[in-house]
Design an enzyme around this catalytic site. Structure first.
Site, PDB file in Angstrom:
ATOM      1  N   ASP A 192      -4.767  -8.380 -11.904  1.00 36.64           N
ATOM      2  CA  ASP A 192      -4.408  -7.421 -12.966  1.00 36.64           C
ATOM      3  C   ASP A 192      -5.669  -6.743 -13.505  1.00 36.64           C
ATOM      4  O   ASP A 192      -5.684  -5.534 -13.738  1.00 36.64           O
ATOM      5  CB  ASP A 192      -3.694  -8.121 -14.133  1.00 36.64           C
ATOM      6  CG  ASP A 192      -2.180  -8.027 -14.033  1.00 36.64           C
ATOM      7  OD1 ASP A 192      -1.663  -8.018 -12.895  1.00 36.64           O
ATOM      8  OD2 ASP A 192      -1.515  -7.969 -15.086  1.00 36.64           O
ATOM      9  N   ASP A 229      -3.777 -14.277 -10.010  1.00 37.16           N
ATOM     10  CA  ASP A 229      -2.838 -13.523 -10.844  1.00 37.16           C
ATOM     11  C   ASP A 229      -3.606 -12.730 -11.895  1.00 37.16           C
ATOM     12  O   ASP A 229      -3.400 -11.526 -12.078  1.00 37.16           O
ATOM     13  CB  ASP A 229      -1.863 -14.503 -11.521  1.00 37.16           C
ATOM     14  CG  ASP A 229      -0.882 -13.803 -12.444  1.00 37.16           C
ATOM     15  OD1 ASP A 229      -0.358 -12.749 -12.054  1.00 37.16           O
ATOM     16  OD2 ASP A 229      -0.653 -14.311 -13.558  1.00 37.16           O
ATOM     17  N   ASP A 246     -14.737 -17.377 -14.718  1.00 36.42           N
ATOM     18  CA  ASP A 246     -15.101 -16.636 -15.938  1.00 36.42           C
ATOM     19  C   ASP A 246     -16.175 -15.595 -15.617  1.00 36.42           C
ATOM     20  O   ASP A 246     -16.108 -14.449 -16.075  1.00 36.42           O
ATOM     21  CB  ASP A 246     -15.547 -17.597 -17.064  1.00 36.42           C
ATOM     22  CG  ASP A 246     -16.576 -18.635 -16.613  1.00 36.42           C
ATOM     23  OD1 ASP A 246     -16.822 -18.768 -15.385  1.00 36.42           O
ATOM     24  OD2 ASP A 246     -17.147 -19.313 -17.488  1.00 36.42           O
ATOM     25  N   TYR A 261       1.123 -23.093 -10.386  1.00 39.09           N
ATOM     26  CA  TYR A 261       2.421 -22.405 -10.377  1.00 39.09           C
ATOM     27  C   TYR A 261       3.534 -23.317  -9.867  1.00 39.09           C
ATOM     28  O   TYR A 261       4.682 -23.183 -10.273  1.00 39.09           O
ATOM     29  CB  TYR A 261       2.366 -21.161  -9.477  1.00 39.09           C
ATOM     30  CG  TYR A 261       2.026 -19.883 -10.191  1.00 39.09           C
ATOM     31  CD1 TYR A 261       0.862 -19.768 -10.928  1.00 39.09           C
ATOM     32  CD2 TYR A 261       2.874 -18.783 -10.112  1.00 39.09           C
ATOM     33  CE1 TYR A 261       0.542 -18.586 -11.561  1.00 39.09           C
ATOM     34  CE2 TYR A 261       2.560 -17.592 -10.741  1.00 39.09           C
ATOM     35  CZ  TYR A 261       1.395 -17.505 -11.461  1.00 39.09           C
ATOM     36  OH  TYR A 261       1.086 -16.319 -12.089  1.00 39.09           O
ATOM     37  N   LYS A 277     -13.340 -22.820 -10.396  1.00 34.17           N
ATOM     38  CA  LYS A 277     -13.860 -23.344 -11.663  1.00 34.17           C
ATOM     39  C   LYS A 277     -14.340 -24.759 -11.375  1.00 34.17           C
ATOM     40  O   LYS A 277     -13.907 -25.735 -11.993  1.00 34.17           O
ATOM     41  CB  LYS A 277     -12.750 -23.286 -12.733  1.00 34.17           C
ATOM     42  CG  LYS A 277     -13.196 -23.601 -14.148  1.00 34.17           C
ATOM     43  CD  LYS A 277     -14.054 -22.523 -14.787  1.00 34.17           C
ATOM     44  CE  LYS A 277     -14.574 -23.007 -16.133  1.00 34.17           C
ATOM     45  NZ  LYS A 277     -15.570 -22.082 -16.728  1.00 34.17           N
TER      46      LYS A 277
HETATM   47  C1  IPM Z   1       2.517 -11.207 -10.160  1.00 40.41           C
HETATM   48  C2  IPM Z   1       3.405 -11.486 -11.332  1.00 40.41           C
HETATM   49  C3  IPM Z   1       4.162 -12.773 -11.060  1.00 40.41           C
HETATM   50  C4  IPM Z   1       3.157 -13.887 -10.935  1.00 40.41           C
HETATM   51  C5  IPM Z   1       5.262 -13.114 -12.087  1.00 40.41           C
HETATM   52  C6  IPM Z   1       6.261 -11.982 -12.239  1.00 40.41           C
HETATM   53  C7  IPM Z   1       5.960 -14.392 -11.751  1.00 40.41           C
HETATM   54  O1  IPM Z   1       2.637 -11.549 -12.504  1.00 40.41           O
HETATM   55  O2  IPM Z   1       3.064 -11.050  -9.047  1.00 40.41           O
HETATM   56  O3  IPM Z   1       1.307 -11.134 -10.322  1.00 40.41           O
HETATM   57  O4  IPM Z   1       2.719 -14.466 -11.944  1.00 40.41           O
HETATM   58  O5  IPM Z   1       2.788 -14.203  -9.812  1.00 40.41           O
HETATM   59 MG    MG Z   2       0.604 -11.003 -12.247  1.00 39.65          MG
END
Ligand code: IPM
Ligand code: MG
Length: 356
Positions: free
Chosen positions: A251, A247, A223, A140, A191
């Site tokens: 999700d 990240d 993975d 990042y 990884k």
């Molecule tokens: C998160 C989001 C952010 C990230 C974006 C909005 C930059 O996806 O907080 O998970 O990738 O960290």
């Molecule tokens: Mg995110």
């Protein structure tokens, strides 16, 4: 105590959901607990106000506060802007500026919502995991990065994955300390079979573990971890991982719980200063319609009380209020089963305030 809070609603559904969290914070005020909240633009709203996703004045308000309550940023109208002006930069710069390296993303399944998951209820019922994502390093922020022209005449895009030993150490300590307050198991995700950076990650995690012999450490490739999270998520207690893997996995983990609209997060630095935000995004498709689920943001305000302000009783009260509205059967559209009655953002906020 009076706490200064910077409220950064951002874009899309951000203003609607933070408004409900602000109401909840006001509702728990007492003679011993007060909040002085200052609202400021960030993300696309920052760009609209000052041509900058993190306007200087917004940063100054955050500097003068004890914690940041954040909504969400981003929207299609900003997608064509140069990268430095895009909404996401407001959030990334805040994380870097305040050195918010430890990102806590709990994924817990409220019993009433086990059937709202796309996975079988028995796979997710009772789930309680904590994803600890390193937030200020990795690909990042690594340099160099860019899009350049190479000899053949075509363009090449490149980013740099990198972690220093000290960056890995501090998130390692956070992970083992968090596990001590939970079920004493840490799974470090990397990884290391392919990437040098994550070989170092694995080696340093193993070294840090020497100080925490009461906690069990395991390692897993990313993975496999992605697969195990849907196969048998209850095998995990604390998952610690780098910025990019965290990240993605967070999700994925959010959907185990039924809705991404339920999950709060905390991003904390070494001093305990933090930014608190729902893990979902700005959801431009439903923005302004009053249907978004405010519970992730309300639960983020509880995390703020717990981790930055050390107001544990107030945090417990908010979490209990959320549990009670769910137990009463109140549902926003994202967590409703077919045929269940649905309420909007404001009504959900009302219900939590009433439960308090
Ligand atoms: C998160 C989001 C952010 C990230 C974006 C909005 C930059 O996806 O907080 O998970 O990738 O960290
Ligand atoms: Mg995110």
């Amino acid at each position: 105590m009076t706490y200064k809070i910077a409220v950064l609603p951002g874009d899309g559904i951000g203003p609607e959901i933070t408004a409900q969290a602000v109401r909840v914070l006001k509702a728990i005020e007492s003679s011993a607990l007060r909040f002085e909240m200052t609202t400021a633009p960030v993300g696309g709203a920052g760009f609209d106000a000052a041509q900058d996703p993190l306007p200087a004045q917004t940063l100054a308000i955050c500097e003068a506060s004890q914690a940041i309550l954040f909504g969400s940023v981003g929207g299609p109208q900003y997608d064509a802007l140069p990268r430095a002006q895009r909404p996401e930069q407001g959030l990334l710069r805040l994380r870097k500026h305040f050195d918010l390296f430890a990102n806590l993303r709990p994924a817990t399944v409220f019993p009433e919502l086990a059937h709202a998951s796309t996975l079988k209820a028995e796979v997710v019922a009772g789930l309680d995991i904590l994803i600890l994502r390193e937030l200020t390093g990795d690909i990042y922020f690594g340099q160099p990065r860019g899009i350049r022209q190479i000899e053949s005449g075509e363009r090449e895009g490149f980013d740099t994955m990198r972690y220093t030993e000290s960056e890995i150490k501090r998130i390692g300590h956070s992970a083992f300390q968090a596990a001590r307050k939970r079920n004493k198991r840490v799974c470090s995700v990397d990884k290391a079979n392919v990437l040098e950076t994550t070989q170092l990650w694995r080696d340093v995690m193993t070294e840090v573990h020497q100080d925490y012999q009461d906690v069990a450490l395991s390692h897993m490739y990313v993975d496999n971890a992605a697969m195990q999270l849907v196969r048998n998520p209850k095998q995990f207690d604390v998952i610690v991982t780098g910025n990019m893997f965290g990240d993605i996995l967070s999700d994925e983990a959010s959907m185990l719980t039924g809705s991404i609209g339920m999950l709060p997060s905390a991003s904390i630095n070494a001093r305990g200063f933090g930014l608190y935000e729902p893990i979902h995004g700005s959801a431009p498709d439903i923005a302004g319609r009053g249907v978004a689920n405010p519970l992730a943001t309300i639960l983020s305000s509880a995390m703020m009380l717990r981790y930055s302000l050390n107001e544990i009783a107030a945090a417990d009260r908010i979490e209990a209020a959320v549990r009670s509205v769910l137990a009463k059967g109140l549902r926003t559209a994202d967590i409703a089963m077919p045929g269940e009655a649905v309420i909007g953002t404001q009504a959900m906020g009302n219900a939590v305030v009433a439960a308090l």
